[in-house]
Every structure is written in C-alpha cells, then in structure tokens.
Design an enzyme around this catalytic site. Structure first.
Site, PDB file in Angstrom:
ATOM      1  CB  THR A 130      -0.894  -0.002   1.246  1.00 48.52           C
ATOM      2  OG1 THR A 130      -1.593  -1.246   1.256  1.00 48.52           O
ATOM      3  CG2 THR A 130      -1.883   1.134   1.220  1.00 48.52           C
ATOM      4  CE  LYS A 215      -4.759  -1.793   0.771  1.00 47.57           C
ATOM      5  NZ  LYS A 215      -5.237  -3.065   1.250  1.00 47.57           N
ATOM      6  CB  CYS A 269      -5.072  -2.069   6.678  1.00 47.28           C
ATOM      7  SG  CYS A 269      -4.196  -3.624   6.593  1.00 47.28           S
ATOM      8  NE  ARG A 333       0.724  -6.216  12.617  1.00 49.54           N
ATOM      9  CZ  ARG A 333       0.885  -6.609  11.357  1.00 49.54           C
ATOM     10  NH1 ARG A 333       1.880  -6.133  10.646  1.00 49.54           N
ATOM     11  NH2 ARG A 333       0.065  -7.468  10.811  1.00 49.54           N
TER      12      ARG A 333
HETATM   13  N1  SAJ Z   1     -13.856  -1.479  13.333  1.00 47.84           N
HETATM   14  C1  SAJ Z   1     -14.780  -0.725  14.055  1.00 47.84           C
HETATM   15  N2  SAJ Z   1     -16.084  -0.729  13.666  1.00 47.84           N
HETATM   16  C2  SAJ Z   1     -16.508  -1.456  12.600  1.00 47.84           C
HETATM   17  C3  SAJ Z   1     -15.578  -2.213  11.854  1.00 47.84           C
HETATM   18  C4  SAJ Z   1     -14.250  -2.210  12.252  1.00 47.84           C
HETATM   19  O1  SAJ Z   1     -14.437  -0.050  15.026  1.00 47.84           O
HETATM   20  O2  SAJ Z   1     -17.723  -1.429  12.331  1.00 47.84           O
HETATM   21  C5  SAJ Z   1     -12.447  -1.485  13.736  1.00 47.84           C
HETATM   22  C6  SAJ Z   1     -11.903  -2.876  14.061  1.00 47.84           C
HETATM   23  O3  SAJ Z   1     -12.208  -3.245  15.383  1.00 47.84           O
HETATM   24  C7  SAJ Z   1     -10.429  -2.661  13.820  1.00 47.84           C
HETATM   25  C8  SAJ Z   1     -10.393  -1.690  12.639  1.00 47.84           C
HETATM   26  O4  SAJ Z   1     -11.673  -1.087  12.627  1.00 47.84           O
HETATM   27  O5  SAJ Z   1      -9.798  -2.051  14.926  1.00 47.84           O
HETATM   28  C9  SAJ Z   1     -10.096  -2.311  11.302  1.00 47.84           C
HETATM   29  O6  SAJ Z   1     -10.721  -3.592  11.174  1.00 47.84           O
HETATM   30  P1  SAJ Z   1     -11.394  -4.104   9.805  1.00 47.84           P
HETATM   31  O7  SAJ Z   1     -11.917  -5.455  10.013  1.00 47.84           O
HETATM   32  O8  SAJ Z   1     -12.346  -3.068   9.316  1.00 47.84           O
HETATM   33  O9  SAJ Z   1     -10.205  -4.098   8.746  1.00 47.84           O
HETATM   34  P2  SAJ Z   1      -8.697  -4.730   8.680  1.00 47.84           P
HETATM   35  O10 SAJ Z   1      -7.737  -3.620   8.998  1.00 47.84           O
HETATM   36  O11 SAJ Z   1      -8.578  -5.987   9.435  1.00 47.84           O
HETATM   37  O12 SAJ Z   1      -8.602  -5.077   7.102  1.00 47.84           O
HETATM   38  C10 SAJ Z   1      -8.854  -4.050   6.148  1.00 47.84           C
HETATM   39  C11 SAJ Z   1      -9.836  -4.578   5.094  1.00 47.84           C
HETATM   40  N3  SAJ Z   1     -10.312  -3.444   4.293  1.00 47.84           N
HETATM   41  C12 SAJ Z   1     -11.628  -3.170   4.210  1.00 47.84           C
HETATM   42  O13 SAJ Z   1     -12.483  -3.799   4.760  1.00 47.84           O
HETATM   43  C13 SAJ Z   1     -11.994  -1.989   3.340  1.00 47.84           C
HETATM   44  C14 SAJ Z   1      -9.132  -5.612   4.220  1.00 47.84           C
HETATM   45  O14 SAJ Z   1      -9.969  -6.028   3.157  1.00 47.84           O
HETATM   46  C15 SAJ Z   1      -7.835  -5.020   3.644  1.00 47.84           C
HETATM   47  O15 SAJ Z   1      -7.127  -5.972   2.870  1.00 47.84           O
HETATM   48  C16 SAJ Z   1      -6.947  -4.648   4.826  1.00 47.84           C
HETATM   49  O16 SAJ Z   1      -7.632  -3.636   5.572  1.00 47.84           O
HETATM   50  C17 SAJ Z   1      -5.627  -4.138   4.280  1.00 47.84           C
HETATM   51  O17 SAJ Z   1      -4.649  -4.907   4.309  1.00 47.84           O
HETATM   52  O18 SAJ Z   1      -5.563  -3.011   3.773  1.00 47.84           O
END
Ligand code: SAJ
Length: 434
Positions: A130, A215, A269, A333
């Site tokens: 990224t 992305k 991410c 992380r």
């Molecule tokens: N979170 C909230 N509220 C929500 C959803 C998530 O507070 O309703 C928080 C989670 O607890 C966490 C953070 O957001 O702390 C991120 O979690 P996540 O599940 O939304 O995403 P990541 O970081 O595990 O993975 C994301 C994904 N991107 C998207 O959903 C747009 C994944 O598809 C990407 O490949 C990844 O980032 C990446 O590598 O960029």
C-alpha cells in the site's frame, strides 16, 4: 505471458501466502526477506505469522519443491514487492497547524533497488505494498530504470493492491476481485496473466495510479464510516439515546448501513492508509484528517466512560478483556485496546489485561495475564474492549467466586442481552446515554 519463476520480496502477511499460492500452482518461487530470523524459521519448516491454514499451505508449497527462500533476489520472470509501508513514528508533517503522519517508504525503495541487478528484458515487476498515489510512476520507475532498461518498453511494471482480510487471507487471495494497474496496457495485461495463475475472482485492468488510489479509497472509506459511527456514539450519549438501537433502526433504511462504534480503529491498514492521502494532498483531505482524529481519540472517550462509572481511577482495579485490534484475531498492532490500557494506567488504575488469542502478550506498560481468572480476581470493574466471541458468555459462577465487581463496562456491545449479565451486574455501555 508465461511465468516459470517468480521472486517475491517481503515474506509477511501478504508475501508469504502469495508465495505459497504460486508455488502450489506450479510456479517456481523464490521468497526473499531481509530478516534472517524469518528465513531461518521458514527453512526450519515453521512460519512466523498466525493465519489460519497458512502453516499447511507453506508446508505444501515447500513439499512441492517449488518454494524456496533466501535473503537476496535472483533472476526471475516476475518480481513482486510486498514489503511493509508503515508511517514514521516520530517524524510528522505539518499543514495549517495540524500534524499528519508520513509514509516510511524505505522498505519499498530498498526492495526495488534489490531487483535492479536482476532485471532482464521482458520481465514483470509488480508492487503490492500500500503506497501513496503515484508511487509506481514517480518512485519505482526511476529506480528500476537504473538497470538501463526502459519501463513499459523493455520491462512491464504494474501496481496491484492486496485486499484480503486478516483471518481469511488464503480464501480471499483466491476469491476476491483483483485490480491490476499497469504503467502501460501491456503491463496491466502481463500482471493479469500472472495473477490469473491462482486468482479465481475477476481481474480488472486499469492504470497504476488508479490502482494505488483504489486501495487507499477502500480503506479510507471504511475509516471515515467508522468515524461517523464513533461520533454517533458520542452524540447518543449526550442525548440520552442508545446508539446501538439507533444504528439498528437507521440501518433498516434501504440505503443506509452504519458501522459499529468501539474503542477506536487499529490494525496495520485502516488506521494507516488514510494518512497516505493526507500526506500527498493535505489541502484536499480535510474530512479524511478529521475522521482519523475522531478514531484516534476514541480511546479517550472510553477513558471518560470508565471514569464516569468508577469515579477517580486512582488505585481502582480494572480487568481488561481483549487487547487485539479486532475480534477473534491475535494481532495487537496499532490496537486501540492497548491505548486504552495505557490511558487507564496513566490515570492511576491498576489494570490486568487478558488476551485469549495471545496468552504470552508482552507489551510495555501493560500487565497482561495468561488467564481470565487472574485478570478478574478482585477487580472493581470488567472492561470489554474486544468483541471476541468467547467473551460473550462469561460463567456467572466464575465471576461470583472471583470478584466483588458488579460493574461491567462494554465498549463493543458484546454483553447486552446476555442472560448472565442480569445476575446483579450493573452494565455500562459505550454510546448509551441516560
Ligand atoms: N472497526 C470498528 N467498527 C466497525 C468495523 C471495524 O471499530 O464497524 C475497527 C476494528 O475493530 C479494527 C479496525 O476497525 O480495529 C479495522 O478492522 P477491519 O476489520 O475493518 O479491517 P482490517 O484492517 O482488518 O482489514 C482491512 C480490510 N479493508 C476493508 O475492509 C476496506 C481488508 O480487506 C484489507 O485488505 C486490509 O484492511 C488491508 O490490508 O488493507
């Protein structure tokens, strides 16, 4: 284009699964990492990452005879760069009195430089890390052209973002739609030919800068949407409303889908990528900056909630449930839960934290204990910071024996409606006003 040998630089969460995919699909793969510890671990037949199914996938890849690892690249038909792009911890940019975080591109630069001596006519180079918009065109092209070869003419160059969800990487690598941005249409086609070896989702070709922006837009969109959910939780508390109920009812609208508030946004991410836009164009990314600030300050909001429940925190014993950055993963992380522990400790609380997915968690300033019982014993309150499935049902017997605490503080809506909570506990929930 045909690919007999692929060299993958960076054997982390993306590089290693990608390497094993190509290897199990008949391609010779050399996985490269500059960390000798990682090479040693892989050569010992172990892996350094926790991801369901990955150990077996790597084992199969090695057994097939197609996957080997080394500290330096070798000549190959294609080179994939999948190294981390974190931000500088202490070096901030400034715009209009606001500070912003800057991407640390050193790993991308040195991986690209490592390709140069091996680059041959007709090769393909793909960046997966990224990166800020225009990285492929402005950063990679000049480095790769030090080889004497012309990008887009003598060799193909493309950007292809990974989009897999930690915890589901192997399935999503194969099934997700893939975007390939070429420096030229021929480069995009070469990239599409490469990933078609194992990708079953649709492959969409575009130009390199569009693919970089795609992305960043995906993760920024999610960050901004979580920020609005977090802001709604603050507003609901002010107005005496239950934000979870209000979100459920709002989301009945056919074109509204509100995400969940919580203690903040973590991981490597979503809490990082929006800064790449801010750094590249601070004057045009005001909403994105505000969203980052809202999400980054959510641990403070949790601290205020705990203070409201317990009063002065000095000497108060708090059992923290969960340290991971999101439910049912072991990854700590950028975890907002860790930040909350730091804030509570700074306020004088005596915190014991239990993370079931990482029983040996060692973090500076965090007293992480290996059992729930140890965390809960004698605690004045239980604080739920991560919605791990196994925290939904806590046995009342265990709790009754172990703690005089009757205060439950739930920041992720994991405990409302659970039968055991009715047994004389007082439940305080984030985003719920009186
Ligand atoms: N979170 C909230 N509220 C929500 C959803 C998530 O507070 O309703 C928080 C989670 O607890 C966490 C953070 O957001 O702390 C991120 O979690 P996540 O599940 O939304 O995403 P990541 O970081 O595990 O993975 C994301 C994904 N991107 C998207 O959903 C747009 C994944 O598809 C990407 O490949 C990844 O980032 C990446 O590598 O960029």
């Amino acid at each position: 284009m045909e690919f007999e040998k692929v060299c993958i630089l960076g054997l982390g969460y993306i590089g290693l699964p990608t390497a094993s995919m190509f290897a199990t699909h008949g391609v010779k793969v050399l996985g490269v990492d500059t960390n000798p510890g990682i090479i040693e671990t892989l050569n010992d037949g172990r892996i350094h990452i926790h991801e369901p199914g990955l150990g077996q996938a790597v084992e199969e890849a090695v057994k097939s005879g197609n996957l080997s690892v080394a500290g330096q690249p070798e000549p190959a038909d294609a080179f994939i760069i999948a190294v981390p792009t974190p931000f500088y911890e202490h070096e901030l940019g400034q715009y209009n009195g606001q500070s912003y975080k800057k991407a640390d591109m050193r790993a991308v630069i040195s991986a690209t430089q490592a390709v140069v001596p091996h680059l041959r006519k007709g090769n393909l180079v793909v960046l997966e890390s990224t990166s800020p918009p225009r990285t492929t065109v402005d950063l990679l092209v000049p480095i790769l052209e030090e080889s004497g070869l012309k990008a887009g003419l003598d060799f193909f160059l493309a950007y292809s973002p990974e989009r897999v969800l930690p915890g589901q990487i192997l399935r999503e690598l194969i099934e997700n739609a893939r975007v390939i941005g070429g420096l030229t249409p021929e480069s995009a086609q070469a990239g599409a030919d490469l990933y078609a070896i194992f990708v079953r989702g649709e492959i969409h070709m575009t130009d390199a800068t569009t693919a970089e922006m795609v992305k960043l837009m995906e993760n920024t969109y999610r960050d901004v949407n979580i920020a609005i959910a977090n802001e709604f939780s603050r507003l609901a508390e002010r107005f005496g409303v239950d934000v979870w109920e209000a979100i459920k009812l709002s989301s009945l609208h056919p074109r509204v889908k509100i995400l969940s508030p919580g203690p903040g946004v973590g991981g490597h991410c979503i809490s990082v990528d929006p800064w790449f836009f801010v750094e590249s164009a601070p004057d045009l990314s005001l909403l994105i900056q505000r969203a980052r600030q809202v999400n980054d300050s959510q641990p403070e909001f949790v601290l205020a909630l705990v203070k409201k429940a317990l009063g002065n925190l000095s000497g108060k014993k708090i059992a923290v449930l969960g340290l991971a950055y999101k439910p049912d993963v072991d990854d700590l992380r950028e975890s907002p839960a860790v930040e909350v522990v730091h804030l509570l400790t700074k306020a004088g609380a005596l915190v014991k934290a239990f993370e079931p997915f990482k029983l040996d968690a060692k973090l500076p300033g965090v007293d992480a204990v290996p059992t729930l019982a140890q965390a809960v014993r004698g605690a004045d309150a239980l604080l739920l910071l991560v919605n791990h499935t196994e925290f939904h049902q806590l046995s009342p017997e265990t709790l009754r024996v172990l703690t005089p605490a009757r205060v439950l503080i739930d920041t992720v809506n994991g405990w409302s409606g659970q039968d055991w909570v009715d047994e004389g506990f007082s439940l305080i929930r984030l985003g719920v006003g009186k």
